[in-house]
Scaffold this motif. Structure first.
Motif, short mmCIF file in Angstrom:
data_model
loop_
_atom_site.label_atom_id
_atom_site.label_comp_id
_atom_site.label_asym_id
_atom_site.label_seq_id
_atom_site.Cartn_x
_atom_site.Cartn_y
_atom_site.Cartn_z
N GLU A 151 0.83 -1.20 0.00
CA GLU A 151 0.00 0.00 0.00
C GLU A 151 0.87 1.26 0.00
N GLN A 152 1.93 1.25 0.77
CA GLN A 152 2.84 2.40 0.79
C GLN A 152 3.41 2.66 -0.60
N LYS A 153 3.80 1.60 -1.30
CA LYS A 153 4.36 1.75 -2.64
C LYS A 153 3.33 2.32 -3.60
N ASP B 19 -3.94 -4.11 -6.30
CA ASP B 19 -3.31 -5.23 -5.60
C ASP B 19 -4.28 -6.41 -5.53
N SER B 20 -3.70 -7.59 -5.41
CA SER B 20 -4.50 -8.80 -5.29
C SER B 20 -3.64 -9.88 -4.65
N SER B 21 -4.17 -11.08 -4.56
CA SER B 21 -3.46 -12.20 -3.94
C SER B 21 -3.71 -13.47 -4.73
N ASP B 22 -2.68 -14.28 -4.84
CA ASP B 22 -2.82 -15.62 -5.41
C ASP B 22 -3.15 -16.56 -4.26
N ILE B 23 -4.42 -17.00 -4.19
CA ILE B 23 -4.85 -17.81 -3.05
C ILE B 23 -4.79 -19.31 -3.33
N SER B 24 -3.98 -19.70 -4.31
CA SER B 24 -3.85 -21.13 -4.62
C SER B 24 -3.32 -21.91 -3.42
N GLU C 131 5.96 -7.56 -4.42
CA GLU C 131 5.25 -8.71 -3.84
C GLU C 131 5.28 -8.60 -2.32
N GLY C 132 4.19 -9.02 -1.69
CA GLY C 132 4.10 -9.02 -0.24
C GLY C 132 4.50 -10.37 0.33
N SER C 133 4.26 -10.53 1.61
CA SER C 133 4.67 -11.74 2.32
C SER C 133 3.57 -12.80 2.37
N ALA C 134 2.41 -12.50 1.81
CA ALA C 134 1.27 -13.43 1.90
C ALA C 134 0.68 -13.72 0.52
#
Length: 236
Positions: free
Chosen positions: A50-52, A156-161, A223-226
């Motif tokens: 979010e900061q980026k 932003d989004s997440s790969d929840i695989s 990329e984030g940590s989750a």
């Protein structure tokens, strides 16, 4: 029954009536919790993604799904940028205004017309508003209509695989059930419950392929940590 769960929780927190958090329910998964205080975090307390995104924002900005307005407030007050915050939650927008946002409106992104922005900001799993993968073409057609030719989309989004990885390391996904990033949620807060709603998580390759098909260059920024990531989309 008040179905504006975010609006109700945000209003309570702002007026110092906070006593519990938002519960997130999903079929086949344990309940999760959204601390209401998290919606009021400062820039220093935001994750790096979010900061980026806020650091990269420029020009005339549309903050889509703004919630309590924390991202918009930073852009308006610290960066001195022209930002318009929108959300479908009437309660959330009322608090955004009380917190000092000059431009805040209760409106669905798909009803925004006749305006062009330099930066479209979709944070906190911003891809969720697409709902289902089958809606992604509609999303890009509309979003393109409100973006300046020299503008950018920060999403932003997440790969929840990882939710579907079995003990042997294999990935178990029911192909007949559609794309694995399609989720359904219900929110509860105090004695109030929302209706079930669709929410879409995208892996980067799926986002990139869809963006390319609509004339966008899609870059992986951080990329984030989750399994989460920030992408920037610009018109080719």
């Amino acid at each position: 029954m008040n179905k504006d769960i975010f609006g109700l929780a945000i209003t309570d927190f702002y007026h110092h009536k906070y006593c519990e958090d938002i519960i997130v329910q999903a079929p086949d998964f344990d309940d999760d919790v959204i601390p209401v205080s998290y919606l009021f975090r400062s820039y220093d307390d935001m994750p790096a993604i979010e900061q980026k995104a806020l650091d990269l924002a420029y020009g005339k900005i549309l903050d889509i799904g703004c919630g309590a307005g924390s991202h918009s407030l930073f852009l308006q007050e610290k960066q001195k940028l022209d930002v318009h915050a929108i959300d479908i939650s009437k309660g959330a927008i009322e608090i955004c205004k009380k917190r000092g946002l000059a431009k805040a409106s209760t409106i669905n992104i798909f009803d925004v017309k006749g305006m062009k922005y330099d930066t479209l900001l979709l944070l906190m799993n911003g891809s969720g508003i697409i709902g289902k993968l089958s809606h992604i073409d509609h999303f890009f057609i509309h979003i393109k209509s409100i973006l300046k030719d020299s503008g950018q989309i920060l999403i932003d989004s997440s790969d929840i695989s990882y939710l579907f990885v079995e003990e042997d390391g294999g990935l178990w996904v029911d192909a007949s059930a559609g794309y694995y990033g399609e989720m359904q949620y219900k929110l509860t807060y105090k004695n109030n419950k929302s209706d079930w709603f669709d929410w879409l998580y995208l892996d980067f390759n799926t986002l990139q392929n869809a963006a390319n098909a609509h004339g966008f260059l899609c870059e992986l920024i951080i990329e984030g940590s989750a399994n989460d990531f920030l992408a920037r989309l610009t018109l080719v």
